[in-house]
Write an enzyme that holds these catalytic residues in place. Structure first.
Site, PDB file in Angstrom:
ATOM      1  N   LYS A  37       0.845  -1.208   0.000  1.00 20.38           N
ATOM      2  CA  LYS A  37       0.000   0.000   0.000  1.00 20.38           C
ATOM      3  C   LYS A  37       0.874   1.250   0.000  1.00 20.38           C
ATOM      4  O   LYS A  37       2.083   1.159   0.264  1.00 20.38           O
ATOM      5  CB  LYS A  37      -0.895  -0.023   1.244  1.00 20.38           C
ATOM      6  CG  LYS A  37      -0.114  -0.096   2.557  1.00 20.38           C
ATOM      7  CD  LYS A  37      -0.992  -0.548   3.714  1.00 20.38           C
ATOM      8  CE  LYS A  37      -0.200  -0.567   5.011  1.00 20.38           C
ATOM      9  NZ  LYS A  37      -0.961  -1.194   6.112  1.00 20.38           N
ATOM     10  N   ARG A 134     -10.361  -0.505  14.395  1.00 17.84           N
ATOM     11  CA  ARG A 134     -10.074   0.389  13.279  1.00 17.84           C
ATOM     12  C   ARG A 134     -10.936  -0.037  12.103  1.00 17.84           C
ATOM     13  O   ARG A 134     -11.926   0.590  11.786  1.00 17.84           O
ATOM     14  CB  ARG A 134      -8.576   0.276  12.966  1.00 17.84           C
ATOM     15  CG  ARG A 134      -7.946   1.504  12.427  1.00 17.84           C
ATOM     16  CD  ARG A 134      -6.450   1.341  12.260  1.00 17.84           C
ATOM     17  NE  ARG A 134      -6.076   0.230  11.379  1.00 17.84           N
ATOM     18  CZ  ARG A 134      -4.843  -0.007  10.969  1.00 17.84           C
ATOM     19  NH1 ARG A 134      -3.851   0.775  11.359  1.00 17.84           N
ATOM     20  NH2 ARG A 134      -4.578  -1.018  10.177  1.00 17.84           N
ATOM     21  N   TYR A 260      16.017  29.756  10.271  1.00 14.60           N
ATOM     22  CA  TYR A 260      14.797  30.469  10.684  1.00 14.60           C
ATOM     23  C   TYR A 260      14.653  30.458  12.206  1.00 14.60           C
ATOM     24  O   TYR A 260      14.901  29.441  12.857  1.00 14.60           O
ATOM     25  CB  TYR A 260      13.569  29.777  10.094  1.00 14.60           C
ATOM     26  CG  TYR A 260      13.387  29.974   8.610  1.00 14.60           C
ATOM     27  CD1 TYR A 260      13.357  31.255   8.054  1.00 14.60           C
ATOM     28  CD2 TYR A 260      13.228  28.883   7.778  1.00 14.60           C
ATOM     29  CE1 TYR A 260      13.163  31.426   6.688  1.00 14.60           C
ATOM     30  CE2 TYR A 260      13.029  29.039   6.415  1.00 14.60           C
ATOM     31  CZ  TYR A 260      13.001  30.322   5.879  1.00 14.60           C
ATOM     32  OH  TYR A 260      12.800  30.478   4.523  1.00 14.60           O
ATOM     33  N   MET A 308      12.308  24.106   4.170  1.00 14.88           N
ATOM     34  CA  MET A 308      11.580  23.333   3.155  1.00 14.88           C
ATOM     35  C   MET A 308      12.517  22.547   2.235  1.00 14.88           C
ATOM     36  O   MET A 308      12.276  21.385   1.924  1.00 14.88           O
ATOM     37  CB  MET A 308      10.711  24.270   2.312  1.00 14.88           C
ATOM     38  CG  MET A 308       9.771  23.535   1.376  1.00 14.88           C
ATOM     39  SD  MET A 308       8.780  24.631   0.364  1.00 14.88           S
ATOM     40  CE  MET A 308       7.750  25.419   1.577  1.00 14.88           C
TER      41      MET A 308
END
Ligand SMILES: *Cc1c(COP(=O)(O)O)cnc(C)c1O
Length: 369
Positions: A37, A134, A260, A308
């Site tokens: 998957k 689930r 940052y 990023m």
């Protein structure tokens, strides 16, 4: 022209095949399937699936019908199971594509039974919820199925499965409780025709011993090198290597900050290497000021936040010739397995694997090294 600044993700298909064979041997005489998957856990189902088939795998598990439709053409002689269930109204398309749905509710069973009665009998899987809460038939639904054999009449059940909640902790009492409940419920069900396969174990469950193997195991993560048991050494071969390139190197003075938010302040003069991979590439942002990369085999800590497209690492302890612009550094590699990186980021290898971005240059190795 290839972009020499891009990071390189190397995926060792030979190691996946070797991992498959190890799990298959451990599970024998049970069959060994494979969970593929989420695009084979982010590694590329189109490449991974044919390799697993060559290694002998004939049972493939995906989450969604879309994923099943994508890989079934690669697998004319294998079975593809759709674990997230039968979407309403999708029986025709599912059957037409020769996919096997995992039926998780009574309405899904009813829809498939009706398709079998109106058109032609097609195999399906029943999933029983035994404690994960689930997907799968609830205890109440199971009692109704057991009490009313008509609900399964004319529906060929190829497999009955459940999924463990705590299999990565061999001591957890829920493992045995789920096994016992599964066996009890399966014995109470009546099946016409060929008896179904019974299946409990994913990667971690294989390591709980043969009681948990039943007829078929369905590992995913361990095939791709993730450690199956949290507290034990990892017996699987590493599959993924992630290398970033050094884009720039700078000297920094005492008192300077990097990145940052200026979250890291240098306590001494040092040097910083900026590497071309960031959270858009799946480097967890939680690694800021925590993780490390390996340059020339030496640990170099991340300083400042993950951005990023970039991370920054302290290389003050390395001789200048050991660390140069253009050089490849290991983010995931021999010194830093995927589970170690995940631990530093406060997550699990599964999440790191499936987050690895699409911006990398991907290199597939096909032969067992
Ligand atoms: C994902 C999944 C698997 C494979 O799990 P791993 O822990 O990756 O081995 C098996 N069965 C079900 C129901 C799953 O959702």
């Amino acid at each position: 022209m290839p972009d020499e600044s891009s990071a390189v993700l190397t995926i060792d298909l030979g190691a996946i095949a070797a991992n498959y064979r190890l799990l298959q041997q451990m599970a024998e005489p049970a069959l060994c399937g494979a969970a593929v998957k989420a695009d084979a856990y982010g590694l590329g189902a189109a490449m991974v699936v044919p390799m697993l088939h060559r290694a002998g795998c004939r049972h493939f598990f995906v989450a969604t019908m879309e994923e099943g439709l994508a890989i079934k053409p690669l697998l004319p002689t294998a079975t593809v199971y759709v674990m997230n269930g039968l979407p309403p109204g999708a029986a025709r398309e599912m059957a037409g594509a020769d996919l096997v749905p995992v039926l998780n509710t009574l309405p899904q069973i009813e829809e498939w039974r009706k398709y079998c009665a109106d058109r032609q009998p097609r195999p399906a899987v029943l999933q029983i919820d035994t404690g994960l809460a689930r997907l799968g038939l609830s205890h109440g639904e199971m009692l109704r199925l057991i009490g009313d054999p008509r609900l399964l009449q004319g529906l060929p059940v190829a497999m009955v499965m459940t999924h463990l909640a705590c299999a990565d902790d061999p001591e957890h009492p829920l493992n045995r409780r789920q096994l016992a409940l599964f066996c009890e419920l399966c014995q109470a069900l009546r099946f016409g025709g060929t008896p179904p396969l019974f299946s409990i174990a994913a990667s971690s469950g294989i390591f709980l011993g043969s009681d948990f193997h039943q007829d078929l195991v369905r590992p995913g993560a361990a095939l791709y090198g993730v450690a199956p048991t949290a507290s034990a050494a990892n017996p699987m071969r590493a599959v993924v290597r992630l290398q970033g390139k050094i884009l720039q190197i700078r000297d920094v003075d005492l008192g300077m900050t990097v990145g940052y938010g200026a979250t890291h302040k240098f306590q001494r003069p040092s040097r910083v290497a900026t590497i071309g991979a960031g959270y858009a590439d799946g480097i967890p942002r939680a690694l800021g000021n925590k993780g490390a990369v390996y340059i020339d085999g030496k640990r170099s800590p991340l300083v400042g936040r993950v951005s990023m497209d970039l991370i920054t690492v302290d290389i003050g302890h390395l001789p200048p010739q050991a660390c140069q612009v253009g050089q490849a550094v290991d983010i995931i590699g021999p010194q830093q397995p995927i589970d170690d990186l995940a631990r530093d980021a406060g997550t699990i290898g599964y999440e790191v694997l499936t987050s690895l971005g699409s911006r990398y240059k991907r290199r597939y190795l096909a032969n067992p090294a």
